[in-house]
Design a protein around this motif. Sequence first.
Motif, PDB file in Angstrom:
ATOM      1  N   GLY A 144       0.845  -1.193   0.000  1.00 42.38           N
ATOM      2  CA  GLY A 144       0.000   0.000   0.000  1.00 42.38           C
ATOM      3  C   GLY A 144       0.878   1.238   0.000  1.00 42.38           C
ATOM      4  N   PHE A 145       0.478   2.248  -0.728  1.00 43.49           N
ATOM      5  CA  PHE A 145       1.309   3.443  -0.829  1.00 43.49           C
ATOM      6  C   PHE A 145       0.798   4.537   0.089  1.00 43.49           C
ATOM      7  N   GLY A 146       1.733   5.205   0.772  1.00 41.52           N
ATOM      8  CA  GLY A 146       1.409   6.376   1.563  1.00 41.52           C
ATOM      9  C   GLY A 146       0.478   6.087   2.718  1.00 41.52           C
ATOM     10  N   ASN A 147      -0.322   7.083   3.091  1.00 39.78           N
ATOM     11  CA  ASN A 147      -1.199   6.981   4.241  1.00 39.78           C
ATOM     12  C   ASN A 147      -2.675   6.990   3.861  1.00 39.78           C
ATOM     13  N   GLU A 148      -3.014   6.642   2.619  1.00 40.42           N
ATOM     14  CA  GLU A 148      -4.404   6.683   2.219  1.00 40.42           C
ATOM     15  C   GLU A 148      -5.180   5.519   2.847  1.00 40.42           C
ATOM     16  N   SER A 149      -6.487   5.679   2.919  1.00 40.32           N
ATOM     17  CA  SER A 149      -7.345   4.623   3.455  1.00 40.32           C
ATOM     18  C   SER A 149      -7.456   3.495   2.439  1.00 40.32           C
ATOM     19  N   ARG A 150      -7.733   2.297   2.947  1.00 43.39           N
ATOM     20  CA  ARG A 150      -8.015   1.161   2.080  1.00 43.39           C
ATOM     21  C   ARG A 150      -9.404   0.656   2.437  1.00 43.39           C
ATOM     22  N   CYS A 151     -10.191   0.329   1.437  1.00 45.81           N
ATOM     23  CA  CYS A 151     -11.569  -0.108   1.655  1.00 45.81           C
ATOM     24  C   CYS A 151     -11.777  -1.503   1.060  1.00 45.81           C
ATOM     25  N   LEU A 155     -16.360  -4.982   4.773  1.00 41.49           N
ATOM     26  CA  LEU A 155     -15.516  -4.795   5.954  1.00 41.49           C
ATOM     27  C   LEU A 155     -15.277  -3.329   6.269  1.00 41.49           C
ATOM     28  N   GLY A 156     -15.531  -2.452   5.301  1.00 37.30           N
ATOM     29  CA  GLY A 156     -15.363  -1.030   5.534  1.00 37.30           C
ATOM     30  C   GLY A 156     -14.000  -0.509   5.113  1.00 37.30           C
ATOM     31  N   CYS A 157     -13.716   0.716   5.521  1.00 36.72           N
ATOM     32  CA  CYS A 157     -12.467   1.391   5.166  1.00 36.72           C
ATOM     33  C   CYS A 157     -11.550   1.487   6.386  1.00 36.72           C
ATOM     34  N   PHE A 158     -10.258   1.474   6.130  1.00 34.36           N
ATOM     35  CA  PHE A 158      -9.261   1.451   7.194  1.00 34.36           C
ATOM     36  C   PHE A 158      -8.336   2.656   7.024  1.00 34.36           C
ATOM     37  N   LEU A 168       4.208   6.615  17.553  1.00 37.00           N
ATOM     38  CA  LEU A 168       4.214   5.429  18.408  1.00 37.00           C
ATOM     39  C   LEU A 168       3.505   4.255  17.764  1.00 37.00           C
ATOM     40  N   ARG A 169       2.926   4.463  16.592  1.00 39.33           N
ATOM     41  CA  ARG A 169       2.281   3.388  15.830  1.00 39.33           C
ATOM     42  C   ARG A 169       2.732   3.488  14.367  1.00 39.33           C
ATOM     43  N   PRO A 170       4.007   3.244  14.083  1.00 40.07           N
ATOM     44  CA  PRO A 170       4.483   3.351  12.693  1.00 40.07           C
ATOM     45  C   PRO A 170       4.092   2.118  11.882  1.00 40.07           C
ATOM     46  N   PHE A 171       2.779   1.861  11.847  1.00 40.03           N
ATOM     47  CA  PHE A 171       2.275   0.649  11.203  1.00 40.03           C
ATOM     48  C   PHE A 171       2.084   0.872   9.704  1.00 40.03           C
ATOM     49  N   PRO A 172       2.386  -0.135   8.900  1.00 38.52           N
ATOM     50  CA  PRO A 172       2.014  -0.062   7.483  1.00 38.52           C
ATOM     51  C   PRO A 172       0.516  -0.299   7.343  1.00 38.52           C
ATOM     52  N   GLN A 173       0.020  -0.190   6.141  1.00 35.37           N
ATOM     53  CA  GLN A 173      -1.392  -0.486   5.917  1.00 35.37           C
ATOM     54  C   GLN A 173      -1.666  -1.963   6.192  1.00 35.37           C
ATOM     55  N   PRO A 174      -2.872  -2.296   6.647  1.00 39.98           N
ATOM     56  CA  PRO A 174      -3.199  -3.709   6.838  1.00 39.98           C
ATOM     57  C   PRO A 174      -3.213  -4.439   5.503  1.00 39.98           C
ATOM     58  N   MET A 175      -2.905  -5.701   5.566  1.00 44.00           N
ATOM     59  CA  MET A 175      -2.947  -6.522   4.371  1.00 44.00           C
ATOM     60  C   MET A 175      -4.394  -6.734   3.924  1.00 44.00           C
ATOM     61  N   LYS A 176      -4.566  -7.230   2.720  1.00 45.99           N
ATOM     62  CA  LYS A 176      -5.907  -7.505   2.203  1.00 45.99           C
ATOM     63  C   LYS A 176      -6.531  -8.674   2.968  1.00 45.99           C
ATOM     64  N   PRO A 177      -7.870  -8.712   3.051  1.00 46.38           N
ATOM     65  CA  PRO A 177      -8.534  -9.806   3.776  1.00 46.38           C
ATOM     66  C   PRO A 177      -8.113 -11.193   3.304  1.00 46.38           C
ATOM     67  N   SER A 267      -0.935  -4.271  12.496  1.00 46.39           N
ATOM     68  CA  SER A 267      -1.858  -3.577  11.596  1.00 46.39           C
ATOM     69  C   SER A 267      -2.942  -4.524  11.095  1.00 46.39           C
ATOM     70  N   ASN A 268      -2.599  -5.790  10.883  1.00 45.02           N
ATOM     71  CA  ASN A 268      -3.560  -6.766  10.366  1.00 45.02           C
ATOM     72  C   ASN A 268      -4.693  -7.059  11.351  1.00 45.02           C
ATOM     73  N   THR A 269      -4.508  -6.737  12.628  1.00 47.69           N
ATOM     74  CA  THR A 269      -5.554  -7.004  13.611  1.00 47.69           C
ATOM     75  C   THR A 269      -6.845  -6.274  13.264  1.00 47.69           C
ATOM     76  N   ARG A 270      -6.742  -5.172  12.571  1.00 48.69           N
ATOM     77  CA  ARG A 270      -7.940  -4.410  12.193  1.00 48.69           C
ATOM     78  C   ARG A 270      -8.800  -5.194  11.209  1.00 48.69           C
ATOM     79  N   ILE A 271      -8.151  -5.927  10.318  1.00 46.92           N
ATOM     80  CA  ILE A 271      -8.893  -6.766   9.368  1.00 46.92           C
ATOM     81  C   ILE A 271      -9.604  -7.897  10.103  1.00 46.92           C
ATOM     82  N   VAL A 272      -8.895  -8.522  11.048  1.00 52.42           N
ATOM     83  CA  VAL A 272      -9.486  -9.623  11.809  1.00 52.42           C
ATOM     84  C   VAL A 272     -10.687  -9.111  12.609  1.00 52.42           C
TER      85      VAL A 272
END
Length: 411
Positions: A144-151, A155-158, A168-177, A267-272
């Motif tokens: 994923g590029f930059g800080n844009e949301s992924r939908c 499941l909605g948008c992240f 304190l949360r330098p997380f990359p974007q979550p992976m795809k479901p 970051s993937n915890t959001r998908i779960v």
Amino acid sequence: MLFKFQLLAIGILIFLNTLYNCNGQSPDNTVNKITVVENSVTSIKNSTTLIVHNVKDVCEKIGNCVKQSGIKVVNKTVTITKESLQNGATVVNKTITTTKETLKRIPLKSIEEIIKKAKCIIPKNADNILRAALLQQCISPSLGFGNESRCFNELGCFSMEYPWSSNLRPFPQPMKPEEVEVKIYLYTRKQNFRYTVQLWPNILLEGSDFDPKRPFTVFIVHGFNSDGENQWMSGLRDAYLKQRDANIFLIDWGKGSRQFNYLQVASNTRIVGAELIRFGKYLIGHYQLDPLKIHVMGHSLGAHISSYFGKGIPGLGRITAFDPAQPGFEGCPREVRLDKSDAHFVDVIHTSCRPTVPFLGFGLITPVGHVDIYMNGGFIQPGCTLPPINEVQLTSISDLAAIPADGNHLF
């Protein structure tokens, strides 16, 4: 001398304004406060404004790499070895300083081109902004590029804005479901074999022994570098069924959990969490399951997944959290972490609540539930040994990206 003092005064103001919340980012009124001081130092104001614009221009050209104010200068030593980067070949040990001059040296190519050329190796001459952009891509399989949301459908948008992404949360974007690949297995007293719930494209429980009239419906969620085959999950399931007649769902997100580094997995915890919310709403809508009957139990990152589940299912009965993960969650807003508002009753067991930096503790330190139990003081448990602090030498949460997962992690 007066010029140096004025520079120092502005520097202190900028620093103090970055110590807000858990993200270290400047609040919205930072520019206004700085402007008041700059009115008396016009030469500094002009040079600072120029740096800000240059930083923003370069970031936009390389793919909106990092959302920065462009005012701070970063001076940090970073060490990355080939053991810590699976495809690495060189050792990088360099003090990196981000200034207007170093930003001008960033090649104006796309991030994707740089990654292909680097093959997930951080160049020796990379400054802090370029390193952050490259590192995010190296550790994110979905690129994923930059800080844009992924939908994602249903499941909605992240969002990757604050509070989901911060210093304190330098997380990359979550992976795809489909990359996280959540699986749900049902067990009951009558059905002691594993029943795999169909989640996509439609949720199906046909032929299962699920009964919404049972007094308890339980979800058990594992954490980092684990999966649904973990022995503690089956042991907890069997012990629970001996005591109570319940529907027990084991949540297996092993594909998203067994990744190269902790930051991506966190970051993937959001998908779960989103997958569980979708499933929970199905049970409530199609089977009239009472949310008060739901009891969610999660370990480490699984505790925060339980939190997301509770946030999406109003009136959820209980959450039991086993050593909820600390890195990227401690001190952050309750939107991103476990909190007692997530269920009618939240009980938390703390077993590893040492500071992650530098003592490699991985459990939340702060009480976050209605009841928080610190086993043996919560610092370290009998039979356990302290991690090799001298070998790892963490200086910030970002260093977790360079520590490969193995079976010895206490998550």
